[in-house]
Write an enzyme that holds these catalytic residues in place. Structure first.
Site, PDB file in Angstrom:
ATOM      1  N   CYS A  90       0.858  -1.180   0.000  1.00  0.00           N
ATOM      2  CA  CYS A  90       0.000   0.000   0.000  1.00  0.00           C
ATOM      3  C   CYS A  90       0.897   1.233   0.000  1.00  0.00           C
ATOM      4  CB  CYS A  90      -0.874  -0.019   1.250  1.00  0.00           C
ATOM      5  SG  CYS A  90      -1.950   1.416   1.407  1.00  0.00           S
ATOM      6  N   LEU A  91       0.533   2.231  -0.801  1.00  0.00           N
ATOM      7  CA  LEU A  91       1.365   3.433  -0.880  1.00  0.00           C
ATOM      8  C   LEU A  91       1.393   4.201   0.444  1.00  0.00           C
ATOM      9  CD1 LEU A  91       0.423   4.614  -4.475  1.00  0.00           C
ATOM     10  CD2 LEU A  91       2.641   3.741  -3.719  1.00  0.00           C
ATOM     11  N   HIS A 132      -8.874  -4.057  -1.884  1.00  0.00           N
ATOM     12  CA  HIS A 132      -7.947  -3.209  -1.121  1.00  0.00           C
ATOM     13  C   HIS A 132      -8.407  -1.742  -1.138  1.00  0.00           C
ATOM     14  CE1 HIS A 132      -3.682  -2.055   0.124  1.00  0.00           C
ATOM     15  NE2 HIS A 132      -4.203  -0.905  -0.264  1.00  0.00           N
ATOM     16  N   HIS A 136     -10.179   0.898   1.892  1.00  0.00           N
ATOM     17  CA  HIS A 136      -9.697   2.234   2.290  1.00  0.00           C
ATOM     18  C   HIS A 136     -10.881   3.171   2.546  1.00  0.00           C
ATOM     19  CE1 HIS A 136      -5.347   2.418   2.076  1.00  0.00           C
ATOM     20  NE2 HIS A 136      -5.310   1.852   0.889  1.00  0.00           N
TER      21      HIS A 136
HETATM   22 NI    NI Z   1      -3.652   1.084  -0.086  1.00  0.00          NI
END
Ligand code: NI
Length: 165
Positions: A90-91, A132, A136
């Site tokens: 994940c960034l 994913h 968020h």
């Molecule tokens: Ni992410």
């Protein structure tokens, strides 16, 4: 278009339930354009609005086939099937990976930037990415699903194994 700062784990905006989009206006279009520019610069498979501090149900996901970004506004999962286990990053957690089990096939519906509803199906990496990014929007990170982070060697071994298959 402008680059936005990607916030990292520990910031409160990553733990909030995002509000639905009700106005499909230039402000939304600017957000979507900025998400695309920011993701393209950072390099990754997807990016959600809360990762740039905007608590709205908006995210983008890379389409594996066309290599274009799919814009998802107010997305919902319609059904999911099968199971896959693999490394996920994940960034908002740069340089980290965890082993996450996800459905292998996911059908979603979402609105485009003008408010039109559409449906879409993803398999493999795309299915993983849909799950994913949608998580968020409800304030969840993949780290809630893992026992520990993977070591660099473990991540490499996973990707090598995939290339062989
Ligand atoms: Ni992410």
């Amino acid at each position: 278009m402008a680059l936005r700062k990607i916030v990292e784990q520990g910031e409160k905006c990553l733990t909030k339930v995002c509000r639905p989009v009700t106005e499909f206006n230039p402000r939304l279009h600017a957000l979507l354009d900025d998400l695309a520019e920011t993701l393209s610069e950072a390099g990754g498979a997807g990016l959600a609005a809360p990762q740039v501090g905007i608590l709205r149900r908006v995210c983008i996901v890379m389409d594996e086939e066309t290599e274009e970004y799919i814009e998802l506004v107010n997305p919902e999962i319609l059904f999911q099937k099968g199971e896959q286990t693999g490394p996920e990053g994940c960034l908002s957690l740069p340089g980290k990976w965890g082993l996450v089990t996800r459905p292998n096939q996911v059908r979603i519906r979402a609105q485009d930037r003008d408010g039109n509803w559409f449906e879409m199906e993803g398999e493999g990496l795309m299915a993983r990415c849909f799950c994913h990014e949608l998580e968020h929007l409800d304030g969840h990170l993949y780290t809630e699903r893992i026992d520990r982070f993977l070591t660099e060697e473990e991540v490499e071994a996973y990707f090598e194994q995939e290339e062989v298959q």
